[in-house]
Design a protein around this motif. Structure first.
Motif, mmCIF file in Angstrom:
data_model
loop_
_atom_site.group_PDB
_atom_site.id
_atom_site.type_symbol
_atom_site.label_atom_id
_atom_site.label_comp_id
_atom_site.label_asym_id
_atom_site.label_seq_id
_atom_site.Cartn_x
_atom_site.Cartn_y
_atom_site.Cartn_z
ATOM 1 N N LEU A 113 41.850 34.743 39.448
ATOM 2 C CA LEU A 113 42.240 34.466 37.978
ATOM 3 C C LEU A 113 42.388 35.366 37.320
ATOM 4 C CD1 LEU A 113 42.962 32.030 36.082
ATOM 5 C CD2 LEU A 113 40.253 32.074 35.584
ATOM 6 N N PHE A 114 41.338 36.468 37.223
ATOM 7 C CA PHE A 114 41.498 37.538 36.221
ATOM 8 C C PHE A 114 42.850 38.812 36.823
ATOM 9 C CE2 PHE A 114 37.889 35.619 34.824
ATOM 10 C CZ PHE A 114 38.227 35.262 33.290
ATOM 11 N N GLN A 160 33.725 26.086 44.825
ATOM 12 C CA GLN A 160 33.442 27.540 44.551
ATOM 13 C C GLN A 160 32.213 27.970 45.281
ATOM 14 O OE1 GLN A 160 34.045 29.257 40.560
ATOM 15 N NE2 GLN A 160 34.577 27.131 39.953
ATOM 16 N N LYS A 166 31.689 30.642 48.238
ATOM 17 C CA LYS A 166 30.830 31.506 48.265
ATOM 18 C C LYS A 166 29.845 31.881 49.392
ATOM 19 C CE LYS A 166 29.698 35.142 45.873
ATOM 20 N NZ LYS A 166 30.244 36.362 45.279
ATOM 21 N N SER A 172 37.085 35.970 44.860
ATOM 22 C CA SER A 172 36.865 34.684 44.652
ATOM 23 C C SER A 172 37.651 34.163 43.680
ATOM 24 C CB SER A 172 35.587 34.540 43.873
ATOM 25 O OG SER A 172 35.466 35.016 42.438
ATOM 26 N N GLU A 173 37.616 32.731 43.537
ATOM 27 C CA GLU A 173 38.931 31.988 42.597
ATOM 28 C C GLU A 173 38.926 32.687 41.165
ATOM 29 O OE1 GLU A 173 40.076 28.110 42.375
ATOM 30 O OE2 GLU A 173 38.308 27.673 43.905
ATOM 31 N N ALA A 174 37.693 33.309 40.833
ATOM 32 C CA ALA A 174 37.449 33.720 39.187
ATOM 33 C C ALA A 174 38.112 35.193 39.515
ATOM 34 C CB ALA A 174 36.024 33.713 39.105
ATOM 35 N N ASP A 175 38.081 35.965 40.542
ATOM 36 C CA ASP A 175 38.244 37.191 40.747
ATOM 37 C C ASP A 175 40.011 37.344 40.578
ATOM 38 O OD1 ASP A 175 36.142 38.549 40.900
ATOM 39 O OD2 ASP A 175 35.982 38.396 43.185
#
Lengths: 206, 251
Positions: B243-244, B222, B226, B238-241
């Protein structure tokens, strides 16, 4: 006919500008709401840290904080990836309880005896229709780390109060990391969801 | 200095030779980027023990004994030592302004050997390493490998670390014994200072995670993602983006 046309134009303009203003106000209120929730959360954490609680009382207080400020249903679902669908409803319920406890325990242990934690807001931005990201710096006095960049990701569905669904420290999403850990544990156990529940129960017992 | 090169070469050789012969069954690996997970986990466990026995107590002592202004001075010095590499890599990536700022910071702070940051008021240069340079030229990141002592990285980043070490500008002063001894101590100093600065974060990873290996790998990817994205002005999710974005909120 002219009068009708004028009336139609006025009605259209009223509707269009009214809609534009109300949606921008709603976006602004969502971002403002989210940033004020972060400040409330920090105040709440400061209160807990300044009060002389026993370890168990502190754990219960943090549990309450997590339940109030976080959307644990989304967190539970997102942190198990494709395996959420394979879990029974009892397993889903148990996992949601356990992950809440785990986050509360980890927060309590991370903060230890630290008090006077401050949050300096830098920005609060809308991401898509249903999310807001509040960014800023967490100032941790008397600690080696000093300042930490934090992003709080909120889910903002409809008129409900925004709730936190992820926290990123120095661009590292806690939820992504948790999901990868969970998926690794489930995969190692042949895709059995209950293995994750057992692993968290063991961790909490330690 | 020669000793450092020797150990690094041995570490890289050990890691690559052991990983090449023990890739695991695809069903058992937890991430496609990590085909040598079995071996990587063993080396990670070794590094973890090494940290517990040596680095963690030293870092704890360092944090307790060294006054905060002295720690800042050491951090400044470690940062200053890395500036020539930063300049070279910025230039290789055609980031001329960053290269110029980096060399200016190095030159000015050389007056204090980097212990005092004389350019505190000015914006510091963005940090660029050889791994970012290789990424800039489109070299693929390769599988994740964990090396003894130095930890887990993509193979591209690992190779870059070796090159960074070999092209260290201080090697030009190898003839001078004092400088040679001082530069030999650099990796040790920077490791202790890094561990002390990230004391709580590393301990959190070690003691609070369900699977410390996976958490360390996730944090590395991560952070690296970035860094490379923001340096190259790429606005990928990003991975979080992701994911959601892919999360079905029903059920």
């Amino acid at each position: 006919m002219d009068r009708y046309l004028k009336l139609l134009i006025i009605l259209f303009c009223t509707f269009f500008f009214g809609f534009a203003i109300s949606s921008s106000t709603s976006l602004a209120s969502k971002t403002e709401n989210a940033s004020s929730i972060v400040q409330k959360l920090i105040e709440k954490i400061q209160n807990i840290q300044e009060t002389k609680y026993t370890e168990e009382e502190k754990r219960i207080e943090f549990l309450q904080v997590i339940r109030t400020f976080f959307d644990m249903n989304i967190v539970a679902k997102a942190s198990t990836g494709p395996y959420w669908r394979t879990a029974t409803s009892t397993e889903k319920k148990r996992y949601t309880e356990l992950i809440t406890e785990l986050i509360a325990d980890v927060t309590a242990s991370q903060l230890g005896d630290i008090s006077n934690v401050e949050f300096q807001l830098q920005s609060s931005t809308q991401k898509g229709d249903k999310m807001v990201i509040v960014s800023g710096e967490l100032i941790v006095p008397n600690q080696s780390i000093g300042k930490i960049n934090v992003n709080w990701r909120f889910s903002t569905p409809g008129s409900d109060v925004p709730k936190i669904i992820d926290v990123e420290f120095e661009n590292i999403s806690m939820l992504v990391a948790q999901k990868e850990e969970n998926v690794a544990i489930i995969r190692k156990n042949g895709g059995v969801f209950s293995a994750l529940i057992t692993a968290i129960e063991e961790k909490l017992r330690k | 200095m020669i000793l450092n090169h020797f150990f690094l070469t041995i570490a890289v050789f050990l890691a690559f030779s052991s990983t090449s012969c023990s890739s695991v069954d695809e069903d058992l690996i937890s991430n496609k980027k990590d085909p040598f997970e079995n071996t990587n986990r063993k080396i990670f466990a070794f590094n973890d023990n090494l940290d517990t026995v040596i680095l963690e107590p030293i870092a704890a002592g360092y944090n307790k004994v060294i006054p905060s202004h002295a720690k800042t001075a050491i951090n400044n010095h470690v940062y200053w030592v890395g500036l020539p590499n930063n300049t070279i890599n910025s230039a290789l990536q055609r980031k001329w302004e960053n290269a110029a700022i980096s060399s200016l910071h190095f030159t000015v702070n050389a007056l204090t050997l980097g212990f005092v940051n004389l350019m505190k008021e000015d914006e510091p240069p963005h940090q660029q390493d050889f791994g970012q340079t290789l990424a800039f030229y489109g070299i693929s990141e390769g599988p994740y490998v964990v090396l003894p002592v130095t930890g887990g990285k993509t193979s591209r980043h690992t190779i870059a670390e070796v090159i960074n070490f070999v092209i260290n500008p201080y090697s030009a002063f190898r003839e001078d014994k004092t400088i040679d001894q001082a530069t030999s101590f650099q990796p040790v100093l920077s490791t202790i200072s890094w561990r002390a600065r990230n004391f709580e974060l590393v301990n959190d990873l070690k003691y609070n995670s369900l699977d410390a290996y996976v958490r360390a790998r996730s944090a590395y990817y991560q952070n690296r993602f970035k860094k490379i994205q923001s340096d190259n002005n790429i606005n990928a999710p990003s991975e979080a983006d992701s994911l959601f974005d892919n999360l079905d909120t029903e059920g």
